[in-house]
Design an enzyme around this catalytic site. Structure first.
Site, PDB file in Angstrom:
ATOM      1  N   SER A 274       0.708  -1.348  -0.310  1.00  0.00           N
ATOM      2  CA  SER A 274      -0.109  -0.317   0.046  1.00  0.00           C
ATOM      3  C   SER A 274       0.758   1.213  -0.541  1.00  0.00           C
ATOM      4  O   SER A 274       2.040   1.507  -0.132  1.00  0.00           O
ATOM      5  CB  SER A 274      -0.751   0.104   1.106  1.00  0.00           C
ATOM      6  OG  SER A 274      -0.268   0.733   2.642  1.00  0.00           O
ATOM      7  N   ASP A 275       0.535   2.286  -0.207  1.00  0.00           N
ATOM      8  CA  ASP A 275       1.250   3.710   0.412  1.00  0.00           C
ATOM      9  C   ASP A 275       1.280   4.014   1.048  1.00  0.00           C
ATOM     10  O   ASP A 275       0.759   3.303   2.654  1.00  0.00           O
ATOM     11  CB  ASP A 275       0.671   4.527  -1.140  1.00  0.00           C
ATOM     12  CG  ASP A 275       1.303   5.875  -0.967  1.00  0.00           C
ATOM     13  OD1 ASP A 275       1.645   7.154  -2.516  1.00  0.00           O
ATOM     14  OD2 ASP A 275       2.239   6.219  -0.349  1.00  0.00           O
TER      15      ASP A 275
END
Ligand code: GLC
Length: 739
Positions: A288-289
């Site tokens: 994920s960011d």
């Protein structure tokens, strides 16, 4: 045939055939064996990238010399983290990996944003893209990879493959610009450079294709904002660079923060599973960011961290960056059946697979001596200087203002001209060793220019016109720094005003009022709107943020030691209000045109009533110190490709490095198609007076488009241009016949 000549889809097919994964052959067996011995908690640990554990403040300013908290190392040893983020130095890297191998026996991925710099800083990606040079991109990434390892990281969160049509979006600085083909070629080249032919050889690192996908189309160019678009636009514009990176073997992919047609990318199984895994065949890992899983609550699609974890993991996010939704809630999710054990295991497999491919189990610690021997600081600085030379774009050069003539007295003005920090750009690692003395002033002096520097003004503050006048009157020509500070571009820097800030134009007007030639060097991390400067200055060099040797490379071009090389990979707007602005626009049912009687376009056509709707300087554009002419242009269909050819003649007195570009338009299609699309390009060197016949072959397969989920090339008529930029060239016609 040069790779850059191969058009899009054919290249995609070729890459798929030759996917790079020369990892240890027994990876899958070793993944399974490791997975089988993990407890549930140890599996969860592999799915978390922890942001703590930074070294204590060391005596020196270099934190990598600091010591690690023993509690952090205990947690590493217990397998609480699959990865950590941030550079800690090589010794601390080895301490972390030893703790991991002594305990759980699984080394960590240690990631950081080594986007365009590690110890050496190169130009920002948007600048590097303007070199249109796959070899340069790959060499730069390869040099960064070794320096990254020496700084204690084995994973970088780049290349950024977000096609960006809107200069208001600050992250346009981090990618390849507005064109999928250039962005994709640069991304694939950087993946090859970072990961090498064998990612496990101890001198390469894992790359990360981001931000998957369509982040550059955020409404209003406002960072993190929603994206809505047709599936055909996703597939024909935004997805191709990611396919090229996957086909180049990219190890990891990072979804974007924003929502795509209402569903955040961080929980979008259509994007993450249906397309990325099933269609593109990606078999690495996704991360994920930063806290993007936790941000699903802000999107209003998750009521709590447990919901967010379930949504993200089931959609296909393997590892959670920084936020702790996975490790704090997934046990209950599995117990309640919201998440299957298979889903957990598959995510852990993806993480372990990257670690095995990276060779971490066989070589958990780094060999400081071997890395030091592999790093040649002087060669890296020479490469950074070459990048700066090839990244800047000559936009205007009236009356031969450039190159600077030998012996000429130069007045150099503006704070940016003597500020090395401002050469670096967003996401530079800013280690002091790499950019000292990188200024334009230092570069001009090094190139033997008789230069008198007077700051006289800052971009946004005071302007001392008396000092401008005094300096200008004492010189033959004025070189002045304009643009914006790099801190105003990059992440979290969307701008609603692209026009030059402060009183910069007063400086330009003062110089011109004195009858002195003015060379404007424009710095910044995005296209800016400077139509007045374009009228006033005699010459304009778009310098972007040219990196730790930037001033030297720019000076080489200004003095003529190096010919101008760069070509724009974005459109430069007349005004902010014309954004998003991109050459590959559709014509509309009322095509507009700029004419003498209608400088903005006729009222009842698709234009504005107060500014030109076209680019001040278009995609593909860039001048040299010589001129070239095209003649004998042809487009000939030859089986499964179209051969575009032309005679290109150097009609000037200096070397030419012409970038011949091929643009195509489907004249009649089932949906409105762009007025032009880049399908190939080739650089050709020409001595003064020399003519070469240049040929660029474009596979017919690349001339199609997607409609109703299906990509196809439809028979019929096509227009084409063999040209030096996206606005010029003679219109050719060719027919594709039905099979
Ligand atoms: C940031 C960026 C991403 C970066 C990550 C780690 O928010 O969106 O590009 O790689 O966090 O720093």
């Amino acid at each position: 045939m040069k790779k850059s000549q191969i058009a899009f889809c054919a290249l995609l097919a070729l890459c798929a055939a030759g996917r790079v994964h020369s990892a240890p052959a027994d990876v899958e067996a070793r993944v399974e064996a490791t997975l089988a011995r993990l407890t549930f908690d140890e599996k969860l640990g592999q799915l978390w990238q922890f942001s703590g554990g930074q070294p204590s403040e060391a005596a020196s300013s270099d934190r990598s010399k600091g010591t690690l908290d023993p509690k952090f190392l205990e947690a590493v040893s217990a397998g609480r983290y699959g990865s950590v983020i941030g550079k800690r130095g090589l010794e601390n890297y080895n301490a972390i990996q030893r703790a991991a191998m002594d305990g759980i026996g699984i080394p960590l991925l240690i990631g950081h944003d080594m986007i365009h710099s590690a110890t050496t800083t190169y130009p920002i990606p948007l600048a590097l893209a303007c070199a249109w040079d796959e070899s340069l991109w790959e060499r730069t990434a390869s040099a960064i990879a070794v320096e990254t390892l020496a700084l204690g990281c084995n994973w970088t969160f780049t290349p950024m493959l977000d096609v960006a049509l809107d200069a208001r979006w600050g992250r346009i600085a981090e990618g390849g610009g507005c064109e999928p083909l250039v962005t994709g070629l640069m991304g694939a080249a950087m993946v090859r450079g970072f990961q090498g032919a064998d990612m496990s050889d101890g001198f390469h690192i894992a790359a990360c294709a981001k931000h998957y996908v369509t982040y550059g189309a955020s409404f209003g160019g406002r960072d993190y904002n929603a994206v809505e678009m047709a599936d055909s636009t996703l597939r024909d514009v935004y997805l191709p660079p990611f396919k090229m990176a996957v086909d180049a073997g990219v190890a990891t992919v990072m979804p974007a923060f924003h929502s795509y047609n209402g569903v955040p990318c961080s929980m979008n199984s259509y994007l993450l599973r249906d397309i990325l895994r099933k269609e593109l065949g990606f078999d690495g890992m996704t991360i994920s960011d930063w806290s993007a899983v936790r941000e699903l609550l802000n999107h209003g699609v998750a009521g709590n961290k447990a919901d967010a974890a379930v949504l993200a993991l089931n959609a296909g996010i393997d590892m959670e960056m920084v936020s702790d939704c996975y490790v704090t809630t997934l046990k209950a999710a599995v117990d309640s059946g919201r998440v299957s054990m298979k889903t957990i295991d598959d995510a852990v497999r993806n993480v372990l697979r990257v670690k095995y491919r990276l060779g971490l189990f066989d070589r958990p610690t780094l060999d400081a001596a071997a890395l030091a021997n592999a790093i040649d600081p002087a060669a890296n600085r020479a490469l950074a200087r070459e990048c700066a030379r090839k990244s800047c774009v000559l936009l205007k050069n009236d009356d031969g203002a450039l190159p600077l003539k030998k012996g000429v007295k130069v007045a150099l003005l503006g704070d940016l001209a003597a500020n090395e920090w401002q050469m670096l750009g967003c996401w530079s690692t800013r280690d002091l060793s790499n950019f000292a003395n990188a200024t334009l002033l230092a570069g001009l002096k090094a190139d033997g220019v008789d230069v008198n520097y007077v700051e006289a003004y800052t971009l946004t503050g005071r302007v001392d016109l008396a000092a401008v006048e005094a300096a200008a009157c004492g010189a033959d020509i004025v070189v002045a720094a304009f643009g914006d500070y790099w801190e105003n571009s990059g992440e979290g820097n969307s701008s609603a005003i692209l026009e030059l800030k402060g009183d910069q134009m007063k400086v330009a007007e003062k110089v011109k009022s004195l009858g002195k030639p003015l060379v404007a060097v424009v710095f910044g991390g995005r296209p800016m709107a400077f139509p007045d400067l374009a009228k006033t200055a005699d010459a304009i060099l778009m310098a972007w943020n040219p990196g730790g040797c930037g001033g030297w490379g720019l000076a080489d071009v200004l003095t003529g030691l190096a010919e101008p090389w760069g070509r724009l990979t974005v459109d430069m707007p007349y005004a902010t209000g014309t954004c998003p602005l991109y050459y590959s626009r559709t014509t509309t049912g009322r095509p507009a045109a700029i004419t003498a009687n209608h400088p903005f376009g006729h009222r009842y056509t698709s234009c504005y009533n107060d500014a030109p709707f076209v680019a001040l300087y278009p995609f593909g554009y860039g001048l040299m110190y010589t001129t070239v002419e095209y003649s004998g242009e042809k487009a000939v269909v030859e089986g499964d490709s179209v051969a575009f050819s032309a005679d290109v003649t150097n009609t000037g007195a200096r070397e030419a490095n012409e970038l011949v570009q091929v643009y195509v338009r489907d004249e009649v299609a089932r949906i409105a198609r762009p007025r032009r699309e880049l399908k190939g390009f080739k650089r050709v060197a020409l001595r003064p007076g020399e003519t070469k016949r240049v040929e660029i072959k474009v596979p017919v397969a690349s001339l199609g488009y997607t409609v109703d989920g299906r990509y196809a090339v439809e028979p019929g008529g096509f227009s084409a241009w063999i040209a030096p930029d996206s606005d010029s060239g003679r219109n050719l016609h060719f027919e594709i016949s039905a099979k």
